[in-house]
Design an enzyme around this catalytic site. Structure first.
Site, PDB file in Angstrom:
ATOM      1  N   ILE A  52       0.814  -0.870  -0.202  1.00  0.00           N
ATOM      2  CA  ILE A  52       0.495  -0.055   0.338  1.00  0.00           C
ATOM      3  C   ILE A  52       0.879   1.396   0.068  1.00  0.00           C
ATOM      4  O   ILE A  52       0.702   2.337   0.080  1.00  0.00           O
ATOM      5  CB  ILE A  52      -0.608   0.318   1.772  1.00  0.00           C
ATOM      6  CG1 ILE A  52       0.061  -0.134   2.112  1.00  0.00           C
ATOM      7  CG2 ILE A  52      -1.971  -1.063   1.187  1.00  0.00           C
ATOM      8  CD1 ILE A  52      -0.891  -0.125   3.840  1.00  0.00           C
ATOM      9  N   GLY A  53       2.218   1.094   0.158  1.00  0.00           N
ATOM     10  CA  GLY A  53       2.499   2.333  -0.332  1.00  0.00           C
ATOM     11  C   GLY A  53       4.848   2.114  -0.058  1.00  0.00           C
ATOM     12  O   GLY A  53       4.570   0.776   0.676  1.00  0.00           O
ATOM     13  N   PHE A  69      12.397   4.471   3.512  1.00  0.00           N
ATOM     14  CA  PHE A  69      13.253   3.174   4.183  1.00  0.00           C
ATOM     15  C   PHE A  69      13.062   2.036   4.269  1.00  0.00           C
ATOM     16  O   PHE A  69      13.247   0.757   4.774  1.00  0.00           O
ATOM     17  CB  PHE A  69      13.454   4.035   6.265  1.00  0.00           C
ATOM     18  CG  PHE A  69      14.599   5.070   6.505  1.00  0.00           C
ATOM     19  CD1 PHE A  69      15.519   5.093   5.797  1.00  0.00           C
ATOM     20  CD2 PHE A  69      13.869   6.470   7.370  1.00  0.00           C
ATOM     21  CE1 PHE A  69      16.080   6.794   5.889  1.00  0.00           C
ATOM     22  CE2 PHE A  69      14.135   7.510   7.287  1.00  0.00           C
ATOM     23  CZ  PHE A  69      15.768   7.447   6.576  1.00  0.00           C
ATOM     24  N   VAL A  90       5.006  -0.975   2.549  1.00  0.00           N
ATOM     25  CA  VAL A  90       4.370  -1.156   3.675  1.00  0.00           C
ATOM     26  C   VAL A  90       3.209  -2.260   3.032  1.00  0.00           C
ATOM     27  O   VAL A  90       2.648  -1.519   2.501  1.00  0.00           O
ATOM     28  CB  VAL A  90       3.807   0.947   4.259  1.00  0.00           C
ATOM     29  CG1 VAL A  90       2.016   0.499   5.181  1.00  0.00           C
ATOM     30  CG2 VAL A  90       5.398   1.370   4.658  1.00  0.00           C
ATOM     31  N   LYS A 101       5.615  -3.163   8.216  1.00  0.00           N
ATOM     32  CA  LYS A 101       6.335  -1.776   7.915  1.00  0.00           C
ATOM     33  C   LYS A 101       7.306  -3.063   7.688  1.00  0.00           C
ATOM     34  O   LYS A 101       7.996  -3.155   8.474  1.00  0.00           O
ATOM     35  CB  LYS A 101       6.775  -0.970   8.780  1.00  0.00           C
ATOM     36  CG  LYS A 101       7.703   0.434   8.136  1.00  0.00           C
ATOM     37  CD  LYS A 101       7.615   0.839   9.638  1.00  0.00           C
ATOM     38  CE  LYS A 101       8.994   2.886   8.744  1.00  0.00           C
ATOM     39  NZ  LYS A 101       8.749   3.526   9.522  1.00  0.00           N
ATOM     40  N   ASP A 133      10.758  14.256  11.807  1.00  0.00           N
ATOM     41  CA  ASP A 133      10.559  14.105  11.123  1.00  0.00           C
ATOM     42  C   ASP A 133       9.336  13.821  10.714  1.00  0.00           C
ATOM     43  O   ASP A 133       8.130  13.299  10.149  1.00  0.00           O
ATOM     44  CB  ASP A 133      11.069  13.126  10.778  1.00  0.00           C
ATOM     45  CG  ASP A 133      10.413  12.573   8.959  1.00  0.00           C
ATOM     46  OD1 ASP A 133      11.011  13.245   8.053  1.00  0.00           O
ATOM     47  OD2 ASP A 133      10.640  11.625   8.756  1.00  0.00           O
TER      48      ASP A 133
END
Length: 570
Positions: free
Chosen positions: A64-65, A69, A72, A87, A176
């Site tokens: 999904i993404g 780094f 996902v 992740k 971040d």
């Protein structure tokens, strides 16, 4: 899901059930557990915990993404049907940050902080399992054609603020914070925001004791000016990042300076931006400008931001109710005039009354009201001593300060650093209860040179392994055999359950406050006299220098090292 059961997935027993076994069970003195020592029953418990970690084969997955780094996935456990997010780390040099992120998330418990669910093992590496958030991230939502009234936007801003307020209260700041790292959840109650991605989180420095200057990390478009200038910074850097997110929310534009006007000194161009806000509530815009102040001391805290947003939400809701009350008689009169009492259907019924999303140009608009609801700019109080507005009379071109510095690569990079010893220690040495000592130099090899250095990543995730000369460079920092180095590099502290402890005044100052989530999960503080397992690394290094080290217990999985006495003797 009940947070106390978040580590119960895929056959895991709840953490409470494993607590006694980890603390020693029936071996030795049950009231004292020393740092660096483990009984045979505790060692067996650790081995059992690792053997019961879930494997990637236990899940079906859907990507999904992806990011700098990691990748996902939306995963579903084959046996239980439970849906989570996985992740997966894709950068070997980021392994330490990933372990730190998992430890930190396991200590946090807040509705606006992404919930940690467990750990998955694949090809010798640990990967984080978290709750699945169903509507992507904030950047995607703002870029969509969905109508978002001001009440919804302010609510999303409030969710992010209270999540960050909780994080700062725990003594940690994000470093971040971007619209990509704010996830959006949608349910029967509407939209809500959840803060995620704590891989670069750091302990808030204490100015009174002269803390070590932190490295330059984060995503440039959202980074505070003092961070970009490599100056000392603190948790107020998160507030500036939050201010940039508020600009994205208000104008529904990207943080890229090609869209969001910036000044040459990395500040927000207040004058240019206020022409892009349409009918934004003035107090919401004022709060945004306060958060984007170039002077960190003039930025509000997240606690203050949360209180301000509560007042704004309350006022907007009252105005909305009042507007609905005024519209009810008109709507009733229209229905009475229609034969048969049927409701009129017109184009106006399908168009929102006010869409607070004006654009500089019509082609950027997403509805008719976006085009026609433009209002003249309002007067907003700007108290920024470093603000340098562009000269409109000379038609000064738009500024992109991130293109002026070669190291920023136009802002299309991400800076990261190895975890510092002040936040959460990643080294967990378990000493076997046998004779003999081993020096620190014989057991541990350096991870990096003594001076901490920041690094940058290219803007395209697909370009990582080709464009990063430092990928995998840590493996070459030592002349030792690769198997030994890899096992010593990423040893992790506190894979077993976390517990509160009776800390001394010094260690209590160093350690992060995590009493609430632990008590919520059924944990109790240790008896007095016990040593903490999660003290600051600087304190633990002093302990290691004062007492001789015993032969480490070795057990290696996914870069986590525990070494048995038998292996050492053999």
């Amino acid at each position: 899901m009940d947070r106390s059961k978040r580590n119960s997935i895929a056959g895991f027993p709840p953490r409470v059930e494993r607590l006694e076994e980890f603390e020693g069970g029936g071996g030795g003195d049950g009231n004292t557990v020393q740092v660096g020592r483990v009984s045979s029953s505790s060692y067996r418990a650790i081995i059992s915990a690792f053997s019961r970690l879930t494997s990637l084969d236990d899940f079906t997955r859907e990507k999904i993404g992806s990011g700098f780094f990691s990748e996902v996935f939306k995963v579903r456990h084959r046996a239980s049907g439970q849906v989570m997010a996985l992740k997966m780390n894709t950068l070997s040099s980021n392994r330490a940050n990933l372990l730190k992120e998992m430890q930190l998330m396991n200590r946090l418990s807040h509705p606006n902080i992404l919930r940690f669910m467990g750990v998955c093992v694949h090809q010798g590496q640990l990967h984080a399992l978290t709750e699945y958030i169903n509507s992507g991230n904030l950047e995607q939502l703002l870029d969509s054609n969905l109508y978002l009234p001001w009440t919804v936007r302010v609510k999303l801003a409030y969710d992010i603020a209270v999540g960050l307020s909780y994080l700062h209260f725990k003594g940690i700041f994000h470093r971040d914070l971007t619209s990509k790292n704010c996830l959006i959840k949608r349910d029967e109650n509407g939209y809500s925001a959840v803060v995620a991605d704590f891989g670069l989180a750091e302990k808030i420095p204490d100015a009174s004791i002269g803390s070590e200057k932190l490295a330059v990390v984060g995503s440039p478009f959202w980074m505070a000016p003092e961070v970009l200038r490599d100056e000392p910074y603190n948790e107020k850097a998160d507030v500036f990042s939050y201010g940039i997110i508020l600009c994205e929310i208000i104008a529904r534009i990207q943080a890229d300076p090609d869209y969001l006007p910036r000044t040459e000194n990395f500040g927000l161009d207040y004058d240019a931006f206020q022409h892009m806000v349409g009918d934004c509530p003035s107090d919401f815009l004022q709060l945004t400008f306060n958060c984007c102040n170039m002077d960190p001391k003039l930025r509000p805290s997240f606690e203050e931001i949360g209180k301000t947003l509560e007042e704004i939400m309350s006022r907007l809701q009252e105005e909305e109710l009042e507007r609905d009350r005024k519209l009810q008689p008109t709507a009733k009169g229209l229905l009475e005039k229609v034969p048969g009492g049927k409701r009129l259907s017109s184009l106006d019924d399908k168009i929102p009354h006010k869409s607070p999303r004006p654009r500089r140009t019509i082609w950027l608009s997403r509805s008719q009201s976006d085009i026609f609801s433009r209002k003249p700019p309002r007067t907003v109080n700007v108290l920024d001593p470093y603000y340098q507005p562009r000269d409109g009379a000379t038609h000064t071109p738009k500024v992109n300060p991130f293109s002026a510095r070669q190291d920023l690569k136009g802002g299309k990079v991400k800076f990261f650093d190895l975890p510092s010893k002040s936040v959460i220690s990643l080294v967990f040495d378990l000493d076997a209860p046998g004779p003999g000592t081993v020096s620190l130099a014989d057991c541990q090899e350096p991870l990096a040179p003594s001076s901490r250095r920041w690094r940058s990543l290219p803007g395209s995730p697909e370009f990582l392994h080709q464009a990063c000369p430092f990928v995998g460079c840590e493996e070459s920092l030592s002349d030792g055999p690769p198997p030994r180095l890899s096992s010593l590099k990423y040893r992790v502290r506190e894979i077993p359950p976390f517990r509160t402890s009776a800390l001394s005044a010094t260690s209590a100052h160093e350690a992060m406050d995590c009493s609430n989530p632990q008590e919520e999960n059924g944990f109790v503080p240790r008896p007095k006299g016990t040593s903490p397992c999660s003290g600051a690394a600087s304190e633990e290094m002093e302990v290691e220098e004062e007492r001789p080290r015993r032969a480490p217990v070795h057990f290696s999985i996914s870069g986590i090292s525990l070494q048995t006495q038998g292996e050492q003797d053999g």
